[in-house]
Motif scaffolding. Structure first.
Motif, PDB file in Angstrom:
ATOM      1  N   ALA A 192      -2.219  -3.755   5.574  1.00  0.00           N
ATOM      2  CA  ALA A 192      -3.450  -3.583   6.267  1.00  0.00           C
ATOM      3  C   ALA A 192      -4.484  -4.697   6.169  1.00  0.00           C
TER       4      ALA A 192
ATOM      5  N   GLN B 102     -13.230   5.906   4.001  1.00  0.00           N
ATOM      6  CA  GLN B 102     -11.922   5.633   3.261  1.00  0.00           C
ATOM      7  C   GLN B 102     -11.811   5.468   1.953  1.00  0.00           C
TER       8      GLN B 102
ATOM      9  N   PRO C   9      -4.749   6.301  -0.167  1.00  0.00           N
ATOM     10  CA  PRO C   9      -3.838   5.143  -0.443  1.00  0.00           C
ATOM     11  C   PRO C   9      -4.148   4.261  -1.656  1.00  0.00           C
TER      12      PRO C   9
ATOM     13  N   ASP D   7      -3.580  12.500  -1.213  1.00  0.00           N
ATOM     14  CA  ASP D   7      -3.147  11.564  -0.232  1.00  0.00           C
ATOM     15  C   ASP D   7      -3.859  10.169  -0.363  1.00  0.00           C
TER      16      ASP D   7
ATOM     17  N   ILE E  87       0.843  -1.195   0.188  1.00  0.00           N
ATOM     18  CA  ILE E  87       0.067   0.074  -0.111  1.00  0.00           C
ATOM     19  C   ILE E  87       0.965   1.077  -0.082  1.00  0.00           C
TER      20      ILE E  87
ATOM     21  N   ASN F 185       0.898   5.587   0.263  1.00  0.00           N
ATOM     22  CA  ASN F 185       0.196   6.761   0.657  1.00  0.00           C
ATOM     23  C   ASN F 185      -0.482   6.217   1.788  1.00  0.00           C
ATOM     24  N   TYR F 186      -0.104   5.391   2.732  1.00  0.00           N
ATOM     25  CA  TYR F 186      -0.900   4.994   3.814  1.00  0.00           C
ATOM     26  C   TYR F 186       0.100   4.754   4.904  1.00  0.00           C
ATOM     27  N   LYS F 187      -0.511   4.793   6.329  1.00  0.00           N
ATOM     28  CA  LYS F 187       0.535   4.742   7.545  1.00  0.00           C
ATOM     29  C   LYS F 187       1.284   3.428   7.539  1.00  0.00           C
TER      30      LYS F 187
ATOM     31  N   LEU G 268      -9.818   3.551  -1.181  1.00  0.00           N
ATOM     32  CA  LEU G 268      -8.846   2.602  -1.185  1.00  0.00           C
ATOM     33  C   LEU G 268      -8.611   2.237  -2.487  1.00  0.00           C
TER      34      LEU G 268
END
Length: 453
Positions: free
Chosen positions: A73, A114, A144, A142, A65, A67-69, A116
């Motif tokens: 996931a 969200q 993901p 931004d 992934i 652009n994700y923390k 995705l």
């Protein structure tokens, strides 16, 4: 009043449907006899093979992934939010057009939703495109993005893009839609409870392009078939496509599926090195909408089904291969007697590439031949200008037809960080090579389709 249309054929990306369809096909055999056959074809909705609306999404692990923390996931990581999975690809213009819209909606709803995005394309292929897109838009997004996705595609099979799957706060699929359903109003309704949206269906019918068309569901095995010409109405489940083959055993084959009539004429007259498309086709008819349409998606498919879409196939033996285009022209003339088509030499506005000096600043230094074109510019290495212009005229599409009048026949190295229709931007880049593009009239061969009075 006559209407002239220079931009005739809409480039389609997507369509497959499910239905039983009765059609008539015209088959001309070697003895010239006419055969009419009726056949039933059934298309299958590919989306019914995956997780359905009202079913729970398995808590799979999603990897790679951007652009994700985190790089990975689980589906459960998005619980308590409305999860909208966006299946896309870099070559899908409607998909790319949705990026700014999704970004705005994500910011508007914050932690309630969200987005995705998931693409089957690798990071190496898709990420540079996103960087270029952001540079062009002068904005960072931004959202993901999952690169090289396989797991989500397995759960939600589809054949056309963009494709959206709506998963509620409890991990249950609530909707499967096209892009037009992704609106602020629908998201608000879905967050507060549910929203009624049209379910997207992707239909596919079995087809083997290496076998003759429309016999025993596909065209049979072709054993003993020396010559045939087939014309049918639109057939559910077949994608818009064309195949052109030539071999010593099966002869010359032209196969066009679910095309508008303008495209059939363009294929029929594209011979002896000439290629016709919307750049060099003029329709001088009272009703252009019978030949082509600017509609897209379901509206375009409905237009095709309303009597404006056709499938055509021609197979001739090797001894007749040079006559194949003429035979196709004759078939169209016989069936569509309301029209006539011919090639005329006319004065047309064109874009002319010229040299501004005799200094050679474009000669190739050699190396691997490569051409890279996208909306951000052109890069050529050890490639002729003619190769570039062919791609731009017949693949990329330019506002006016490009003609090379440089007189330069050798291979070149060029890097142009601008693209048409931005002529001033392209010319600014061409200055460093002592080249320039100007608009001028030139004689060109034009395919003209007229009402047959």
């Amino acid at each position: 009043m006559k209407v002239t249309n220079y931009k005739s054929r809409h480039n389609l990306l997507h369509f497959r449907e499910i239905i039983k369809h009765l059609f008539f096909c015209l088959v001309i055999m070697l003895n010239g006899s006419l055969g009419i056959f009726a056949q039933e074809n059934k298309a299958i909705d590919i989306t019914t093979k995956g997780i359905q609306i009202s079913q729970q999404v398995p808590d799979i692990i999603i990897t790679n992934i951007h652009n994700y923390k985190t790089k990975t996931a689980k589906i459960s990581d998005f619980k308590d939010k409305l999860l909208i999975i966006d299946f896309w690809a870099t070559w899908c213009s409607p998909c790319v057009a949705m990026i700014p819209k999704m970004d705005s909606l994500q910011k508007a709803f914050g932690n309630k939703i969200q987005f995705l995005s998931a693409t089957y394309q690798s990071e190496k292929e898709a990420l540079p495109f996103l960087h270029k897109f952001e540079k062009q838009q002068k904005k960072h997004y931004d959202l993901p993005v999952v690169f090289g996705d396989k797991e989500l595609h397995k759960l939600f099979p589809h054949t056309t893009l963009p494709h959206y799957v709506w998963v509620d706060q409890n991990g249950e699929v609530k909707a499967i839609t096209e892009g037009k359903e992704v609106t602020e109003d629908n998201i608000r309704k879905m967050v507060s409870g549910s929203a009624e949206m049209t379910k997207k269906s992707d239909f596919k019918i079995a087809y083997d392009k290496n076998k003759p068309f429309l016999i025993n569901g596909n065209g049979g095995d072709g054993t003993g078939l020396l010559y045939h010409s087939t014309l049918t109405r639109y057939i559910e489940g077949l994608e818009l496509a064309g195949d052109f083959t030539l071999d010593s055993l099966n002869g010359r084959k032209i196969s066009i599926r679910n095309a508008n009539l303008a495209w059939l004429y363009q294929v029929a007259f594209s011979e002896k090195g000439a290629v016709f498309n919307e750049m060099n086709t003029v329709m001088e008819v009272d009703d252009v909408s019978k030949l082509t349409s600017s509609l897209s998606g379901k509206a375009y498919r409905d237009w095709l089904k309303a009597g404006n879409g056709f499938c055509y196939e021609l197979i001739v033996p090797m001894s007749n291969m040079r006559e194949s285009n003429k035979i196709m022209q004759q078939d169209l003339s016989r069936y569509f007697r309301q029209y006539s088509a011919s090639i005329e030499n006319r004065d047309e506005n064109c874009l002319i590439l010229k040299r501004t000096s005799s200094i050679d600043k474009i000669k190739s230094k050699g190396g691997k031949a490569n051409i890279d074109l996208d909306r951000f510019g052109y890069h050529l290495n050890n490639i002729t200008i003619g190769n570039l212009f062919y791609r731009l005229n017949f693949t990329q599409r330019t506002p006016l037809f490009l003609i090379d009048e440089t007189g330069y026949n050798g291979k070149v190295d060029l890097t142009i960080l601008a693209s048409l229709p931005d002529i001033s931007g392209v010319n600014k880049e061409l200055e460093k090579y002592d080249l320039k593009i100007e608009e001028a009239k030139r004689k060109r061969n034009i395919l003209v389709i007229k009402d047959n009075l």
